[in-house]
Design a protein around this motif. Structure first.
Motif, PDB file in Angstrom:
ATOM      1  N   ASP A  38       0.488  -1.527  -0.170  1.00  0.00           N
ATOM      2  CA  ASP A  38      -0.274  -0.196   0.259  1.00  0.00           C
ATOM      3  C   ASP A  38       1.100   1.500   0.192  1.00  0.00           C
ATOM      4  N   GLN A  39       1.832   1.316   0.984  1.00  0.00           N
ATOM      5  CA  GLN A  39       2.859   2.005   0.894  1.00  0.00           C
ATOM      6  C   GLN A  39       3.650   2.301  -0.779  1.00  0.00           C
ATOM      7  N   LEU A  40       4.049   1.562  -0.821  1.00  0.00           N
ATOM      8  CA  LEU A  40       3.769   1.802  -2.956  1.00  0.00           C
ATOM      9  C   LEU A  40       3.184   2.632  -3.443  1.00  0.00           C
ATOM     10  N   VAL A  41       2.505   1.879  -3.655  1.00  0.00           N
ATOM     11  CA  VAL A  41       1.510   2.496  -4.781  1.00  0.00           C
ATOM     12  C   VAL A  41       1.156   4.132  -4.214  1.00  0.00           C
ATOM     13  N   THR A  42       0.627   4.334  -2.992  1.00  0.00           N
ATOM     14  CA  THR A  42       0.913   5.661  -2.302  1.00  0.00           C
ATOM     15  C   THR A  42       1.781   6.023  -3.022  1.00  0.00           C
ATOM     16  N   ASN A  43       3.150   6.223  -3.264  1.00  0.00           N
ATOM     17  CA  ASN A  43       4.346   6.600  -3.757  1.00  0.00           C
ATOM     18  C   ASN A  43       4.540   7.003  -5.469  1.00  0.00           C
ATOM     19  N   TYR A  44       3.759   6.229  -5.451  1.00  0.00           N
ATOM     20  CA  TYR A  44       3.363   5.761  -6.746  1.00  0.00           C
ATOM     21  C   TYR A  44       2.698   6.708  -7.054  1.00  0.00           C
ATOM     22  N   TYR A  45       1.532   7.000  -6.561  1.00  0.00           N
ATOM     23  CA  TYR A  45       0.323   7.284  -6.339  1.00  0.00           C
ATOM     24  C   TYR A  45       0.388   9.177  -7.168  1.00  0.00           C
ATOM     25  N   LYS A  73      -3.927   4.293 -13.671  1.00  0.00           N
ATOM     26  CA  LYS A  73      -4.971   3.964 -13.636  1.00  0.00           C
ATOM     27  C   LYS A  73      -4.898   2.980 -12.772  1.00  0.00           C
ATOM     28  N   LEU A  74      -4.283   1.936 -12.853  1.00  0.00           N
ATOM     29  CA  LEU A  74      -3.690   1.190 -11.974  1.00  0.00           C
ATOM     30  C   LEU A  74      -3.489   1.552 -10.344  1.00  0.00           C
ATOM     31  N   ILE A  75      -2.908   2.337 -10.407  1.00  0.00           N
ATOM     32  CA  ILE A  75      -2.517   3.144  -9.745  1.00  0.00           C
ATOM     33  C   ILE A  75      -3.468   3.704  -8.599  1.00  0.00           C
ATOM     34  N   ARG A  76      -4.417   4.365  -9.359  1.00  0.00           N
ATOM     35  CA  ARG A  76      -5.171   5.080  -8.848  1.00  0.00           C
ATOM     36  C   ARG A  76      -6.367   3.560  -8.352  1.00  0.00           C
ATOM     37  N   ASP A  77      -6.376   2.745  -9.193  1.00  0.00           N
ATOM     38  CA  ASP A  77      -7.679   1.995  -8.534  1.00  0.00           C
ATOM     39  C   ASP A  77      -6.838   1.214  -6.674  1.00  0.00           C
ATOM     40  N   LEU A  78      -5.841   0.776  -7.029  1.00  0.00           N
ATOM     41  CA  LEU A  78      -5.018  -0.095  -5.859  1.00  0.00           C
ATOM     42  C   LEU A  78      -5.240   1.278  -5.108  1.00  0.00           C
ATOM     43  N   ARG A  79      -5.181   2.242  -5.155  1.00  0.00           N
ATOM     44  CA  ARG A  79      -4.969   4.003  -4.205  1.00  0.00           C
ATOM     45  C   ARG A  79      -6.414   3.665  -3.217  1.00  0.00           C
ATOM     46  N   THR A  80      -7.346   3.900  -4.541  1.00  0.00           N
ATOM     47  CA  THR A  80      -8.738   3.939  -4.297  1.00  0.00           C
ATOM     48  C   THR A  80      -9.417   2.875  -3.056  1.00  0.00           C
ATOM     49  N   LYS A  95     -10.067  -6.763  -7.036  1.00  0.00           N
ATOM     50  CA  LYS A  95      -8.976  -8.107  -6.493  1.00  0.00           C
ATOM     51  C   LYS A  95      -9.101  -8.824  -7.642  1.00  0.00           C
ATOM     52  N   ASP A  96      -9.321  -8.315  -9.037  1.00  0.00           N
ATOM     53  CA  ASP A  96      -8.791  -9.327 -10.462  1.00  0.00           C
ATOM     54  C   ASP A  96      -7.686  -8.990 -10.535  1.00  0.00           C
ATOM     55  N   TRP A  97      -7.187  -8.051 -10.358  1.00  0.00           N
ATOM     56  CA  TRP A  97      -6.011  -7.664 -10.630  1.00  0.00           C
ATOM     57  C   TRP A  97      -4.979  -9.202  -9.702  1.00  0.00           C
ATOM     58  N   ARG A  98      -4.808  -8.303  -8.678  1.00  0.00           N
ATOM     59  CA  ARG A  98      -4.487  -9.235  -7.270  1.00  0.00           C
ATOM     60  C   ARG A  98      -4.209 -10.387  -7.463  1.00  0.00           C
ATOM     61  N   SER A  99      -4.782 -10.584  -7.903  1.00  0.00           N
ATOM     62  CA  SER A  99      -5.954 -12.262  -8.082  1.00  0.00           C
ATOM     63  C   SER A  99      -3.956 -12.898  -8.688  1.00  0.00           C
ATOM     64  N   VAL A 115       5.790   0.611 -14.312  1.00  0.00           N
ATOM     65  CA  VAL A 115       5.851   1.769 -13.783  1.00  0.00           C
ATOM     66  C   VAL A 115       6.541   1.983 -14.741  1.00  0.00           C
ATOM     67  N   SER A 116       8.096   1.223 -15.015  1.00  0.00           N
ATOM     68  CA  SER A 116       9.405   1.659 -15.219  1.00  0.00           C
ATOM     69  C   SER A 116       9.303   1.797 -17.563  1.00  0.00           C
ATOM     70  N   VAL A 117       7.896   1.329 -17.119  1.00  0.00           N
ATOM     71  CA  VAL A 117       7.769   0.780 -19.093  1.00  0.00           C
ATOM     72  C   VAL A 117       6.575   2.504 -19.116  1.00  0.00           C
ATOM     73  N   ALA A 118       5.930   2.729 -17.716  1.00  0.00           N
ATOM     74  CA  ALA A 118       5.431   3.837 -18.814  1.00  0.00           C
ATOM     75  C   ALA A 118       6.800   5.102 -18.591  1.00  0.00           C
ATOM     76  N   LEU A 119       7.448   5.363 -17.486  1.00  0.00           N
ATOM     77  CA  LEU A 119       8.492   6.202 -17.583  1.00  0.00           C
ATOM     78  C   LEU A 119       9.053   6.995 -19.038  1.00  0.00           C
ATOM     79  N   ALA A 120       9.499   5.411 -19.493  1.00  0.00           N
ATOM     80  CA  ALA A 120      10.352   5.138 -20.407  1.00  0.00           C
ATOM     81  C   ALA A 120       9.195   5.704 -21.233  1.00  0.00           C
ATOM     82  N   ARG A 121       8.115   5.544 -21.848  1.00  0.00           N
ATOM     83  CA  ARG A 121       7.306   6.070 -22.547  1.00  0.00           C
ATOM     84  C   ARG A 121       6.974   7.336 -22.867  1.00  0.00           C
ATOM     85  N   LEU A 122       7.449   8.274 -20.733  1.00  0.00           N
ATOM     86  CA  LEU A 122       6.882   9.154 -20.692  1.00  0.00           C
ATOM     87  C   LEU A 122       8.752  10.174 -21.223  1.00  0.00           C
ATOM     88  N   ALA A 123       9.860   9.706 -21.280  1.00  0.00           N
ATOM     89  CA  ALA A 123      10.810  10.913 -21.321  1.00  0.00           C
ATOM     90  C   ALA A 123      10.726  10.159 -23.206  1.00  0.00           C
TER      91      ALA A 123
END
Length: 265
Positions: A38-45, A73-80, A95-99, A115-123
């Motif tokens: 949960d803390q990791l998700v918060t940091n990414y959020y 979206k996944l990060i937002r959902d996880l944090r929500t 629940k489906d993703w965590r399963s 996150v790594s893929v997203a940051l590479a795309r962002l750059a």
């Protein structure tokens, strides 16, 4: 900081002339418990939804990247799900993703990969945007009113420099105040005033832009500039009726009376 995020910050600086202090994302996380995850998700959020939010919106208006959007979206959902209840649709998605993963470590490893893929795309997106003059002009306008960018300028004007962690904390305080007080008129001046208030630990606004005071006393960007601003806020506290040149003159008189004449006088 990851190589991709470092590259993005560099491309942004070249495009806008504005620096950006961002959190260092953990891309090789160790999550032994759900609390760790949960803390990791918060940091990414915070990274994607707060620190990079304005830049992401600007770049998405040029071209949408599915890997960045799906990761956010996944990060937002996880944090929500971690922070709130009562949203069955999002809860089912999470629940489906965590399963798919036996425990928090495996989920964290996969999330870090996304996150790594997203940051590479962002750059890469920032590099492409930098080659388009019309986009650069819009990006510069966006960057120059971001609290993180304005804070760096204000700190430099005051002759100060802060550790990255402290700077990020103060920027978040400013962002929180902006949600309550969005200001009127020139947004950049309003944000700059909030940054100056945060730096000198006061919540009373000045009747003039702080840079006008520093210019009048010839200390802009010099040692002692922060002390001048503190004097200015003190004058605003005891003489709230003063405005414009009258206020600046009172600050100057107070500064001289304290035994610190303006530079060059």
């Amino acid at each position: 900081m990851s190589d991709s995020l470092t590259l993005f910050v560099r491309e942004r600086l070249l495009a806008t002339g504005a620096t950006l202090a961002v959190s260092v994302p953990e891309l090789s996380p160790l999550c032994a418990s759900e609390a760790d995850f949960d803390q990791l998700v918060t940091n990414y959020y915070k990274l994607f939804q707060e620190e990079l939010a304005a830049d992401l919106v600007l770049l998405a208006s040029v071209k949408r990247y599915s890997d960045i959007e799906s990761c956010r979206k996944l990060i937002r959902d996880l944090r929500t799900v971690a922070q709130h209840t009562g949203n069955p649709h999002v809860e089912r998605i999470v629940k489906d993703w965590r399963s798919l993963f036996p425990g928090p470590q495996d989920a964290a490893t996969e999330l870090a990969r996304l996150v790594s893929v997203a940051l590479a795309r962002l750059a890469a997106a920032a590099g492409s945007a930098r080659r388009d003059s019309a986009v650069v002009a819009r990006w510069r306008e966006v960057a120059l009113v971001q609290p993180a960018t304005v804070f760096v300028v204000v700190a430099r004007d005051l002759g100060l420099q802060f550790p990255a962690y402290k700077q990020r904390f103060m920027v978040r305080q400013v962002e929180g105040r902006l949600k309550v007080d969005s200001g009127t008129g020139d947004r950049r001046l309003h944000i700059a005033d909030l940054c100056a208030q945060e730096i000198v630990s006061t919540h009373r606004p000045l009747p003039v832009p702080y840079v006008d005071v520093l210019d009048a006393l010839n200390v802009l960007g010099k040692a002692g500039a922060d002390a001048v601003v503190m004097v200015a806020y003190a004058v605003a506290e005891v003489a709230p009726q003063l405005r414009g040149e009258a206020f600046i003159e009172r600050v100057k008189q107070t500064w001289i009376a304290a035994g610190s004449p303006p530079s060059g006088s």
